[in-house]
Design a protein around this motif. Sequence first.
Motif, PDB file in Angstrom:
ATOM      1  N   THR A   1       0.794  -1.067  -0.152  1.00  0.00           N
ATOM      2  CA  THR A   1       0.059  -0.103  -0.092  1.00  0.00           C
ATOM      3  C   THR A   1       0.830   1.204  -0.060  1.00  0.00           C
ATOM      4  OG1 THR A   1      -1.920  -0.989   1.182  1.00  0.00           O
ATOM      5  CG2 THR A   1      -1.838   1.128   1.307  1.00  0.00           C
TER       6      THR A   1
ATOM      7  N   GLY B   1       0.634   3.844  -2.918  1.00  0.00           N
ATOM      8  CA  GLY B   1       0.212   4.908  -2.589  1.00  0.00           C
ATOM      9  C   GLY B   1       0.993   6.004  -3.178  1.00  0.00           C
TER      10      GLY B   1
ATOM     11  N   GLY C   1      -8.365   3.638  -1.931  1.00  0.00           N
ATOM     12  CA  GLY C   1      -8.179   3.116  -3.427  1.00  0.00           C
ATOM     13  C   GLY C   1      -9.117   3.965  -4.491  1.00  0.00           C
TER      14      GLY C   1
ATOM     15  N   VAL D   1      -4.435  -0.503  -4.570  1.00  0.00           N
ATOM     16  CA  VAL D   1      -4.947  -0.383  -3.098  1.00  0.00           C
ATOM     17  C   VAL D   1      -6.130  -1.051  -2.786  1.00  0.00           C
ATOM     18  CG1 VAL D   1      -5.337   1.251  -1.309  1.00  0.00           C
ATOM     19  CG2 VAL D   1      -3.424   1.783  -2.854  1.00  0.00           C
TER      20      VAL D   1
END
Length: 231
Positions: free
Chosen positions: A13, A17, A101, A214
């Motif tokens: 993540t 991200g 996400g 994500v």
Amino acid sequence: MMVEGIYISALLTGLFGGVHCLGMCGGVVGALTFSLEVKNQASWWRMLPFQLAYNGGRILSYLLIGALFGSLGMLLNSLATLLPFQQLLQVFAGLFMIALGLYLAGWWQGIVVVERIGQGLWQKLAPYAQRMRTVKNIRQAGLYGLVWGWLPCGLVYSMLILALSSGGAFEGAMVMLAFGLGTLPNLLLIGAFAFYFTRLARKTWVKAIAGLSVVVMGLWQIYLAMVVSVN
């Protein structure tokens, strides 16, 4: 497998991200590198220790707050039936990651409301961050990162919920360490190629890939929680 899966999700993540990191921390990292290069007339490679110090301070903040949330989760677990409550927290973390996400992909902005939760604390820390912008040595870069680690961020919040479900202070800290290490490549590259990566992150297909990645991590967390309940 449950704890290991949480660590892997946190790491990936943080990596996927990076699009969000560009908006929240990319300007800070890019400005830090630019200001140091102007003052010292040095290449980015000479500035790498400053970038590492900044990110080290940021990740240290993540570790501290991760340990705090892990401890809180352990306390809550002790007040409830341990496994079902921990699973519930993990499912909630997964749902939050799915929402995040969708936000990264530009399909839903609801996560912005959650980011406002930390604005009160950040308003108290922001003056210190502003005063630290003139970085002259590595120690100051580390302190600068330590403060910026508390910036309100939906990406960080989703990982804190994951830390809450991890089962203890050490596990919570490790969740945030994995997440911080996942963000590190993006932010180091931003420091070197801030303009290029900022333009790249604005592309619709890049945001869609990051957001979907994500979302997959969030679905995986929910799957892991369900597998534990079945077993």
